[in-house]
Write an enzyme that holds these catalytic residues in place. Structure first.
Site, short mmCIF file in Angstrom:
data_model
loop_
_atom_site.label_atom_id
_atom_site.label_comp_id
_atom_site.label_asym_id
_atom_site.label_seq_id
_atom_site.Cartn_x
_atom_site.Cartn_y
_atom_site.Cartn_z
N THR A 38 0.85 -1.19 0.00
CA THR A 38 0.00 0.00 0.00
C THR A 38 0.89 1.24 0.00
OG1 THR A 38 -0.19 -0.10 2.41
CG2 THR A 38 -1.93 -1.18 1.12
N THR A 66 1.52 4.45 1.54
CA THR A 66 2.32 4.99 2.64
C THR A 66 3.19 3.90 3.27
OG1 THR A 66 0.64 6.66 3.09
CG2 THR A 66 2.21 6.21 4.87
N CYS A 67 2.64 2.70 3.38
CA CYS A 67 3.38 1.59 3.98
C CYS A 67 4.62 1.25 3.16
CB CYS A 67 2.48 0.36 4.09
SG CYS A 67 0.97 0.65 5.05
N SER A 68 4.48 1.26 1.84
CA SER A 68 5.59 0.89 0.95
C SER A 68 6.58 2.01 0.70
CB SER A 68 5.04 0.43 -0.41
OG SER A 68 4.38 -0.80 -0.28
N ALA A 89 7.59 1.19 6.13
CA ALA A 89 8.53 0.06 6.14
C ALA A 89 9.94 0.48 5.74
CB ALA A 89 8.02 -1.08 5.27
#
Length: 168
Positions: free
Chosen positions: A52, A54-56, A60
């Site tokens: 996703t 923001t996560c990617s 992370a």
């Protein structure tokens, strides 16, 4: 909801490994939470989903990039926990080049997210119940720091905020 001073709930997360070793097949491998954190200092960050935006792009990668700083601050391991299956978390970890830095832990049925109370309901967007976005520090199974976004934003759960807290 879990808070500072609470013991991390028991249960099982799953991890997909690219290389067999120490008796572990490539995956998915069960990870008993209580056993895995016993006697260790672990930085755990949770996020709504692999691959996703923001996560990617931010969450992370921030922890992966700060791996050496966390180690220097006394952190034994860094875990990324998401409500995805172990195969997805393994593929995402390969793409992010997380191997050897961040353990990509699958909470496929959201059992850990529910046990901690750190959930985010994205049913209206077709994503169901997910992990909320947070970062925590766990020492020998006890939560010593918790930065919960409470709604999915990205303001306090980043790697640098947790690192500054750890460094005092």
């Amino acid at each position: 909801m879990i808070k500072v001073g609470d013991k991390l709930p028991g249960g099982t997360l799953y991890e997909y490994l690219d290389v067999e070793g120490e008796g572990c097949s490539i995956g998915p491998n069960p990870v008993d939470i209580a056993t895995a954190v016993a006697g260790k200092t672990v930085a755990i960050f949770g996020l709504p989903g692999a691959f996703t935006p923001t996560c990617s792009a931010q969450h992370a990668p921030g922890f992966i990039d700060a791996y050496e700083q966390f180690k220097a601050a006394g952190v034994d391991e860094i875990w990324c926990v998401s409500v995805n299956d172990a195969f997805v978390m393994g593929a995402w970890g390969r793409e992010l080049k997380a191997a050897g830095k961040v353990r990509m832990m699958a909470d496929g049925s959201a059992d850990f997210a529910k046990a901690t109370g750190l959930t985010l309901d994205l049913s209206a967007k077709g994503l169901g119940l997910r992990s909320g976005r947070y970062a925590m520090l766990v020492k020998d199974g006890v939560v010593t720091q918790l930065n919960d976004e409470q709604g999915g934003g990205y303001a306090v759960s980043d790697a640098q905020t947790l690192l500054k807290q750890i460094q005092g």
